[in-house]
Design an enzyme around this catalytic site. Structure first.
Site, PDB file in Angstrom:
ATOM      1  CD1 TRP A 256      -2.371  -2.199   1.425  1.00  0.00           C
ATOM      2  CD2 TRP A 256      -3.071  -0.919  -0.266  1.00  0.00           C
ATOM      3  NE1 TRP A 256      -3.410  -2.854   0.799  1.00  0.00           N
ATOM      4  CE2 TRP A 256      -3.862  -2.094  -0.227  1.00  0.00           C
ATOM      5  CE3 TRP A 256      -3.335   0.030  -1.251  1.00  0.00           C
ATOM      6  CZ2 TRP A 256      -4.894  -2.342  -1.153  1.00  0.00           C
ATOM      7  CZ3 TRP A 256      -4.362  -0.210  -2.169  1.00  0.00           C
ATOM      8  CH2 TRP A 256      -5.122  -1.376  -2.106  1.00  0.00           C
TER       9      TRP A 256
ATOM     10  CG  ASP B 140      -3.302   4.120   4.047  1.00  0.00           C
ATOM     11  OD1 ASP B 140      -4.371   3.951   4.678  1.00  0.00           O
ATOM     12  OD2 ASP B 140      -3.046   3.532   2.983  1.00  0.00           O
TER      13      ASP B 140
ATOM     14  CE  LYS C 213      -8.621  -1.866   4.451  1.00  0.00           C
ATOM     15  NZ  LYS C 213      -8.756  -3.058   3.639  1.00  0.00           N
TER      16      LYS C 213
END
Ligand code: PMP
Length: 360
Positions: free
Chosen positions: A102, A172, A196
Site C-alpha cells: 500500500w 494511511d 475494515k
C-alpha cells in the site's frame, strides 16, 4: 444462525449489534417514517446522525479541536492523490516510507503531482519488518512525511510513531484506525477507508490539522480540496449517508465496549493467540519480524503449499471464510479487525491445530 467468521481484509465483518440495530431501524429510523438511506442529507434527522457520528469519533480518538474530521468518498486510494494536491503547499517534494504494497501505491500516485523521496525501503527484505526510526533519512525540504502504519497485505505494523522534526506526518490508517488508542496530535493528517474498522465501503475518513488546509495545487478538483469539504461539513455534494450512519453505529458500539483502550486490549489478545498458535506449530509460518507483526492482518503459510486448497475448503466448511492470502503474496491471511470476536479466533486456531494434526 448461519453467520460465518469472515477473515476478509475488507470489506470486513461488522459488529453484530450494529447489524441488528441497522435491521431494526431499516424501515423507519426513530419515528422519521423512512430509512436513513432515503433521507435528505440536509434534513435535520440526517444532520443529527452525522453530527453524532463525528462527535463520537472525536471522543474515541480524543481528536484535538484544531483538527477537521471529513467524511468523504473515493476510498483511501483517492487520498493517495488528494494528499499531495493539498499538502505540498508550494513545496516540491515529500518524503515517503516504502514498507509494503500500500505504501508503494501511495508513492506511485504521489509521483504524479510532485517529487517523492523514498526515505527508507524494506522491499529488499520482502517487506517483513517496519523500519527503525534511525533508518529514516528524512529530507530537510519535504512538505510532509507519509507512511502506512499497518500494511494490510504483508501484515507489518509500526510499533511506534515516526519522529519527523516538525514536518506534518501523514498516515494511511485504513487497516489500523480504531484498533487501539493513538495520539492524533502527532499527525498532520490521518486517512482511512471505512471498510475494515469503521463501517461499510464507500466512506473514507480524513482527520486533518486545520493549518494544512487551503493551499491546494492549481487544478485540484473541488471535491478533493479539504478546505472545501471542511467548510461544507463534508456536504459539498451528497455524502455517503448510509455508510456514515453505519459508521456512527460502529462508533457507538466501540464507546459501549469501553473505548479504544479496551478495544486495544481485546485486539492484542486475539493477535497474540493467533501468532502463538503459528509459532508453536511446525506447520504454519508467519514471515514478519516479531516486533513488526500486525494486530489486524496475520499472513501465514502452510508447510506444504499443495495443501492450501484443502485448508481453505475445510475452513469454509467450518464457517471460517476468506482466509486466502493476497494474490501477490499467496498463502493465507487472517484479518482480525475489531469486529472479529475472540471466539472467532479461538475457532480458527482450533481448526488450524486439528488441520496440522491430520496433515502435518
Ligand atoms: N491503504 C491500505 C493500507 C489498505 O489496506 C487499502 C485497502 N485494502 C487501501 C489503502 C485502499 O483502500 P480503498 O480500497 O478504500 O481505496
Amino acid at each position: 444462525m448461519a453467520r460465518v467468521y469472515n477473515f476478509s481484509a475488507g470489506p470486513a465483518m461488522l459488529p453484530e449489534p450494529v447489524l441488528s440495530r441497522a435491521r431494526d431501524e431499516m424501515l423507519e429510523w426513530q419515528g422519521s417514517g423512512m430509512c436513513v438511506a432515503e433521507m435528505s442529507h440536509r434534513g435535520k434527522e440526517f444532520m443529527s446522525i452525522a453530527a453524532q457520528a463525528e462527535s463520537d469519533l472525536r471522543k474515541l480518538l480524543a481528536i484535538p479541536g484544531n483538527y477537521k474530521v471529513l467524511f468523504l468518498q473515493g476510498g483511501a486510494s483517492t487520498q493517495f492523490a488528494a494528499i499531495p494536491m493539498n499538502l505540498l503547499r508550494g513545496g516540491t517534494s515529500a518524503d515517503y516510507l516504502n514498507t509494503g504494497s500500500w505504501s508503494k501505491k501511495a508513492i506511485a500516485e504521489a509521483r504524479r503531482y510532485g517529487e517523492v523521496k523514498v526515505v527508507v525501503s524494506t522491499e529488499e527484505g520482502r517487506f517483513t519488518r517496519a523500519p527503525r526510526q534511525d533508518e529514516l533519512a528524512l529530507s530537510a525540504d519535504a512538505a510532509y512525511v507519509h507512511y502506512t502504519p499497518n500494511e494490510t497485505i504483508e501484515g507489518v505494523e509500526f510499533s511506534y510513531i515516526p519522529e519527523t522534526a516538525g514536518k506534518p506526518l501523514v498516515a494511511d490508517m485504513s487497516s489500523t484506525i480504531l484498533s487501539r488508542p493513538i495520539d492524533v496530535s502527532r499527525f498532520g493528517l490521518i486517512y482511512a477507508g471505512a471498510q475494515k474498522n469503521i463501517g461499510p465501503a464507500g466512506l473514507t475518513i480524513v482527520i486533518v490539522r486545520d493549518d494544512l488546509l487551503g493551499q491546494t495545487l492549481p487544478g485540484t478538483p473541488t471535491m478533493l480540496d479539504y478546505k472545501v469539504q471542511a467548510d461544507n461539513d463534508s456536504m459539498y455534494n451528497t455524502p455517503p449517508t448510509y455508510a456514515w450512519y453505519l459508521a456512527g453505529l460502529v462508533f457507538e458500539w466501540l464507546k459501549g465496549l469501553g473505548g479504544l483502550e479496551e478495544m486495544g486490549r481485546i485486539n492484542e489478545r486475539k493477535a497474540a493467540l493467533l501468532y502463538k498458535t503459528i509459532d508453536d506449530s511446525g506447520f504454519f509460518k508467519n514471515p514478519v519480524e516479531p516486533g513488526s507483526r500486525s494486530w489486524m492482518n496475520v499472513p501465514f503459510t502452510l508447510a506444504d503449499a499443495a495443501l492450501d486448497e484443502t485448508f481453505l475448503k475445510e475452513a469454509k466448511a467450518a464457517k471460517l471464510t476468506t482466509l486466502k492470502g493476497h494474490r501477490s503474496v499467496g498463502g493465507m491471511r487472517a484479518s482480525i479487525y475489531n469486529a472479529m470476536p475472540q471466539e472467532g479466533v479461538e475457532v480458527l486456531v482450533g481448526f488450524m491445530q486439528e488441520f496440522e494434526r491430520r496433515y502435518g
